[in-house]
Design an enzyme around this catalytic site. Structure first.
Site, PDB file in Angstrom:
ATOM      1  CD  GLU A   1       2.589  -8.587  -0.972  1.00 54.40           C
ATOM      2  OE1 GLU A   1       2.129  -9.018  -2.050  1.00 54.40           O
ATOM      3  OE2 GLU A   1       3.679  -8.965  -0.511  1.00 54.40           O
TER       4      GLU A   1
ATOM      5  CD  GLU B   1       4.500 -15.364  -2.270  1.00 53.36           C
ATOM      6  OE1 GLU B   1       5.101 -16.041  -3.117  1.00 53.36           O
ATOM      7  OE2 GLU B   1       3.681 -14.485  -2.558  1.00 53.36           O
TER       8      GLU B   1
END
Ligand code: XIL
Length: 374
Positions: A263, A149
């Protein structure tokens, strides 16, 4: 409505192809098209024999959900604790599964001691951490989410994490180089969320990421692929669309990168309480998303963030306003297969990746595209 009928017909077909009683595992279906199917799991979940059996039936790779995060692996400076992750690695080894290493450098789940370090010390701590943790599970851990991220939430530039603020943008290159030294055989990945949709923020995040990739390429920093987290949201109204995703995946492909869906889950938090409605909309979102990504030869593996609704992170992090448990995964809270599981299977069977070469914009030549790497 027509689409829903089609989905049900596809689900029926998947059952028929897999045998009525025990459908073919998702990994077996994925493997037929050169893909790897995976799931995240916690080390405590392994104590559940039912879940372990479901994993073995369905996945070829597992991701420790929390056991490799900094607060777990290095709770105090230079004191490493690999007990939780070792249980997952042992399970993988015993059962011939590979492992995704998640994650080395992130701004969440950090131990408090780290946040107090001055820049020089912080950089040293990062080097020690990356070099120590990335050396784990050689041969088993085939890819590492080296940086998680890094893009700002609204897409403009890099995230102002403690890493960026104290070490500057070079923290990304450093982390990748140290990871390469410690894990020379593993794929090095930058993992990011919010790259799947068609909205302006997603578009900005994509261009920031592509600019970052181009800078890393120019500086000859090792990078093998991009992880798309794919925490998706079933839309409250209208059909799920992923109209711009294919061309983004092609941009990554043109840069010589692999793509992993790392994910995947679909939140139903914007839908009414009715379970049938929620399940249908969640399944439609999965179906549409998979239809797009399965056509792209750069996509080599797909991991869901857990297998059963019982274990989903969404209920604690993004709960529904009515407090009902969400239904984001292929198995329900009693580990029973939902219709979604058959829809995923049908998609894996039905969608064929393109066999023709995709023209490379960068080199003006044509990249040979065969089947994906297993
Ligand atoms: C989540 C875990 O699932 C939770 O158990 C934990 O409390 C918080 O982190 N993006 C990521 C994952 O990269 O590491 C996050 O996992 C979910 C969002």
């Amino acid at each position: 409505m027509r689409r829903r009928h089609l989905l049900l017909a596809m689900a029926g077909m998947a059952l028929a192809m897999g045998g009525a009683e025990r459908p073919t595992g998702l990994q077996a279906l994925a493997a037929k098209r050169g893909l790897v199917w995976g799931s995240a799991l916690s080390h405590t979940a392994l104590a559940d024999a039912g879940l372990a059996a479901l994993l073995l039936e369905n996945v070829g790779t597992i991701t420790p959900e929390n056991a490799l995060k900094w607060e777990a692996t290095e709770p105090e400076p230079d004191r490493f604790d690999f007990r939780p992750v070792d249980r997952i690695l042992a399970f993988a080894q015993q059962n011939g599964l590979s492992v995704r290493g998640h994650t080395l450098v992130w701004h969440h789940q950090l131990p408090p001691w780290l946040e107090e370090l001055p820049a020089k010390e912080l950089e040293k701590a990062m080097e020690r951490h990356v070099r120590t943790v990335a050396a784990l599970g050689r041969g088993l851990i085939r890819s590492w989410d080296v940086v998680n991220e890094p893009i700002a939430e609204h897409g403009a530039g890099l995230r102002r994490s403690l890493w960026l603020v104290r070490l500057g943008p070079a923290f990304i290159s450093h982390a990748l180089c140290w990871a390469r030294l410690a894990a020379p055989g593993a794929q090095l990945i930058i993992n990011e969320y919010g790259l799947e949709g068609d909205d302006p923020i997603t578009a900005r995040k994509r261009s920031t990421l592509l600019a970052l990739i181009d800078r890393l390429r120019r500086d000859q920093i090792p990078l093998d692929g991009i992880g798309l987290q794919a925490h998706l949201l079933a839309p409250g109204s209208g059909s799920p669309q992923f109209t711009t995703l294919a061309s983004f995946l092609q941009e990554l492909h043109w840069r010589g990168l692999k793509v992993q869906i790392t994910e995947l889950d679909v939140s139903d938090r914007e839908l009414p309480a009715d379970i049938a409605v929620r399940d249908a909309r969640v399944a439609e979102t999965y179906d549409r998303f998979l239809e797009v990504v399965l056509r792209e030869p750069c996509v080599e593996q797909i991991t869901t963030w857990g297998l059963s609704d019982r274990d989903s992170w969404l209920n604690s992090t993004f709960p529904r306003s009515d407090g009902l448990p969400q239904r984001p995964l292929p198995y329900d809270e009693h580990l029973r297969a939902k219709p979604l599981r058959s829809i995923i299977a049908a998609r894996l069977i039905q969608t064929t990746p393109p066999m023709e070469p995709i023209p490379s914009r960068r080199h003006g030549s044509v990249l040979p595209i065969g089947h994906h790497q297993g």
